[in-house]
Design a protein around this motif. Structure first.
Motif, mmCIF file in Angstrom:
data_model
loop_
_atom_site.group_PDB
_atom_site.id
_atom_site.type_symbol
_atom_site.label_atom_id
_atom_site.label_comp_id
_atom_site.label_asym_id
_atom_site.label_seq_id
_atom_site.Cartn_x
_atom_site.Cartn_y
_atom_site.Cartn_z
ATOM 1 N N ARG A 129 0.834 -1.215 0.000
ATOM 2 C CA ARG A 129 0.000 0.000 0.000
ATOM 3 C C ARG A 129 0.865 1.259 0.000
ATOM 4 O O ARG A 129 0.530 2.251 -0.658
ATOM 5 C CB ARG A 129 -0.935 -0.018 1.207
ATOM 6 C CG ARG A 129 -2.140 -0.952 1.031
ATOM 7 C CD ARG A 129 -3.064 -0.879 2.225
ATOM 8 N NE ARG A 129 -2.579 -1.688 3.332
ATOM 9 C CZ ARG A 129 -2.890 -1.473 4.609
ATOM 10 N NH1 ARG A 129 -3.629 -0.428 4.936
ATOM 11 N NH2 ARG A 129 -2.426 -2.272 5.554
ATOM 12 N N GLY A 146 2.009 2.044 -3.416
ATOM 13 C CA GLY A 146 0.956 2.540 -4.288
ATOM 14 C C GLY A 146 0.589 3.992 -4.063
ATOM 15 O O GLY A 146 -0.220 4.555 -4.815
ATOM 16 N N LEU A 147 1.168 4.632 -3.037
ATOM 17 C CA LEU A 147 0.846 6.031 -2.749
ATOM 18 C C LEU A 147 1.572 6.949 -3.732
ATOM 19 O O LEU A 147 2.768 6.796 -3.990
ATOM 20 C CB LEU A 147 1.255 6.387 -1.316
ATOM 21 C CG LEU A 147 0.507 5.664 -0.186
ATOM 22 C CD1 LEU A 147 1.087 6.060 1.173
ATOM 23 C CD2 LEU A 147 -0.985 5.977 -0.232
ATOM 24 N N ALA A 148 0.825 7.914 -4.269
ATOM 25 C CA ALA A 148 1.434 8.847 -5.223
ATOM 26 C C ALA A 148 2.474 9.725 -4.544
ATOM 27 O O ALA A 148 3.516 10.041 -5.124
ATOM 28 C CB ALA A 148 0.336 9.704 -5.860
ATOM 29 N N ASP A 149 2.173 10.123 -3.316
ATOM 30 C CA ASP A 149 3.124 10.953 -2.546
ATOM 31 C C ASP A 149 3.690 10.123 -1.403
ATOM 32 O O ASP A 149 3.394 10.361 -0.247
ATOM 33 C CB ASP A 149 2.435 12.214 -2.025
ATOM 34 C CG ASP A 149 1.164 11.900 -1.240
ATOM 35 O OD1 ASP A 149 0.630 10.762 -1.396
ATOM 36 O OD2 ASP A 149 0.698 12.755 -0.475
ATOM 37 N N ARG A 150 4.499 9.141 -1.774
ATOM 38 C CA ARG A 150 4.994 8.178 -0.794
ATOM 39 C C ARG A 150 5.830 8.868 0.285
ATOM 40 O O ARG A 150 6.720 9.675 -0.023
ATOM 41 C CB ARG A 150 5.835 7.120 -1.491
ATOM 42 C CG ARG A 150 6.178 5.926 -0.590
ATOM 43 C CD ARG A 150 6.752 4.794 -1.399
ATOM 44 N NE ARG A 150 8.061 5.119 -1.941
ATOM 45 C CZ ARG A 150 8.480 4.781 -3.153
ATOM 46 N NH1 ARG A 150 7.688 4.126 -3.973
ATOM 47 N NH2 ARG A 150 9.695 5.092 -3.561
#
Length: 343
Positions: free
Chosen positions: A234, A237-241
Motif C-alpha cells: 500500500r 501505491g501512494l502517489a506521494d509516498r
C-alpha cells in the motif's frame, strides 16, 4: 476476592444433591431430563467449570501458572515467556503457555481452560479489546496480571512499557534525521499498544512544530510479517509516498522491508524504517532494523513475581494484604542502518 463456584453451589441453586450434579456432569443419561436441564441451567448461570485438577488441589494448591500471549510467532512474546518461566521455576512452579493468536475467541477458550485446571494464577496479554473475556474470567476468583498492557479501569496488577514514550522516541529520531513525511503502520486499532504508540508519534511531531495530522496511518488486521508486506504494498501505491515509516512492531517492519526489497526501493535511501520490540531478527535483517527496545524478559519475570506475591498473600492469612501495582518500564531506541540515510 470472589471465591470460585463449586459443585455445592450448583447443587444448592438447582435444589438437588451434590451427587445429582456429579451425575449430570459425568453420567447425564442417568438423570431425568427435567432435573438435568435444571442443573445445566444453574451451571451456566453461576459460571461453574469442572476442575480437572481437583485431585491435585486436595493435596495442595496448583503448581501451574498460566501464560496467555497474543502471538507465540513473535519472538517478543517468546522472551516474555522466558522471563516468566524463570521466575516461576525459582518458586517451584511450572508455566502453561498458550497462544491466543490475536483472537478473542481463542483467548476465551484458553481462559476457560485455565479456570478448569484451577491454575495458581494467569499472566495475560489481552486480545479482546472489549474486556468481556477478562470480566468473565474474573468471576472464577483466579488472580491474574496483565502483561504488555496497563491495567486501565481494573484493580489488577500490570507490567507494561511506556508505549507513548516509545512512539515518541521512534518518530523523534526520524524527524531528527530530516524526515517530514512519515507513515505509521499501526496494526489492529483495538490494541492499546497500537493506540499509545500512535499517540507518542503524534506527540513527537507536535514537539517539532509539525502538524500531527500529517502522520499517514496504514492500519493492519494483524501484527505479523504478512500484514507488514501488505502495508508495504500500500505504501508503494501512494502517489506521494512518505520518506519514512514507523511500524507498531518489528514483524510489521520486517514485512515492509521485504516489500521494499521486492520492489527495488532502497532502505534507508528511499525509505527509512523504524520498528518496535527489538526482537533478535531486527539486528539480523538484510538491512539491520532500527527499533524501540522493550525489556521483554524483564517484563515476564516481573509479572510472574507480582502474581506469586498475590497468591502467596492469599494463602498466608498472617501476611500483609497484597497491594496491586502497575509497573511501567521505559523503552530504549536502538539505532541501526534502516534509518540512517542522510537527508
Amino acid at each position: 476476592m470472589a471465591q470460585p463456584v463449586g459443585i455445592k453451589d450448583v447443587a444448592r441453586a438447582a435444589g438437588v444433591s451434590v451427587g445429582t450434579v456429579s451425575n449430570v456432569i459425568n453420567r447425564p443419561d442417568t438423570v431425568a431430563t427435567e432435573t438435568r436441564a435444571r442443573v445445566l441451567s444453574a451451571i451456566d448461570r453461576l459460571g461453574y467449570v469442572r476442575s480437572e485438577s481437583a485431585r491435585q488441589l486436595r493435596a495442595g494448591r496448583s503448581r501451574i501458572m498460566g501464560l496467555l500471549v497474543l502471538d507465540m510467532g513473535n519472538p517478543f512474546f517468546v522472551d516474555v515467556a522466558r522471563g516468566a518461566e524463570r521466575a516461576a521455576r525459582e518458586a517451584g512452579l511450572g508455566v502453561m503457555v498458550c497462544n491466543s493468536a490475536q483472537s478473542p475467541g481463542e483467548e476465551a477458550e484458553y481462559l476457560s481452560l485455565f479456570a478448569e485446571q484451577r491454575v495458581r494464577g494467569v499472566l495475560l496479554t489481552p486480545a479482546d479489546a472489549t474486556g468481556r473475556n477478562i470480566e468473565s474470567f474474573r468471576r472464577h476468583g483466579i488472580p491474574f496480571v496483565l502483561v504488555d498492557r496497563v491495567a486501565e479501569g481494573t484493580t489488577e496488577c500490570s507490567v507494561s512499557v511506556d508505549d507513548v514514550a516509545g512512539g515518541a522516541l521512534a518518530v523523534r529520531h526520524l524527524i531528527d534525521a530530516g524526515h517530514r513525511s512519515i507513515a505509521y503502520v499501526s496494526g489492529p486499532p483495538g490494541f492499546n499498544q497500537v493506540r499509545d504508540r500512535r499517540t507518542g508519534a503524534k506527540n513527537a511531531l507536535a514537539e517539532a512544530g509539525l502538524d500531527p495530522g500529517t502522520l499517514r496511518e496504514l492500519p493492519t488486521d494483524r501484527l505479523d510479517v504478512a500484514a507488514g508486506r501488505d502495508a508495504g504494498a500500500r505504501l508503494l501505491g501512494l502517489a506521494d509516498r512518505p520518506t519514512a515509516v514507523f511500524c507498531a512492531n518489528d514483524l510489521l517492519a520486517l514485512g515492509v522491508l521485504q516489500a521494499m526489497f521486492a520492489a527495488g526501493v532502497g532502505v534507508p535511501d528511499d525509505l527509512a524504517i523504524v520498528g518496535y520490540d527489538d526482537i533478535e531478527f531486527a539486528a539480523a535483517a538484510a538491512v539491520p532494523l532500527t527499533s524501540v527496545r522493550q525489556p521483554a524478559v524483564t517484563m515476564g519475570a516481573l509479572a510472574a513475581e507480582l502474581l506469586l506475591e498475590e497468591t502467596e498473600a492469599e494463602a498466608d492469612t498472617t501476611a500483609r494484604p497484597h497491594e496491586h501495582r502497575r509497573v511501567v518500564l521505559q523503552p530504549e531506541l536502538v539505532v541501526r542502518r534502516s534509518s540512517l540515510a542522510a537527508r
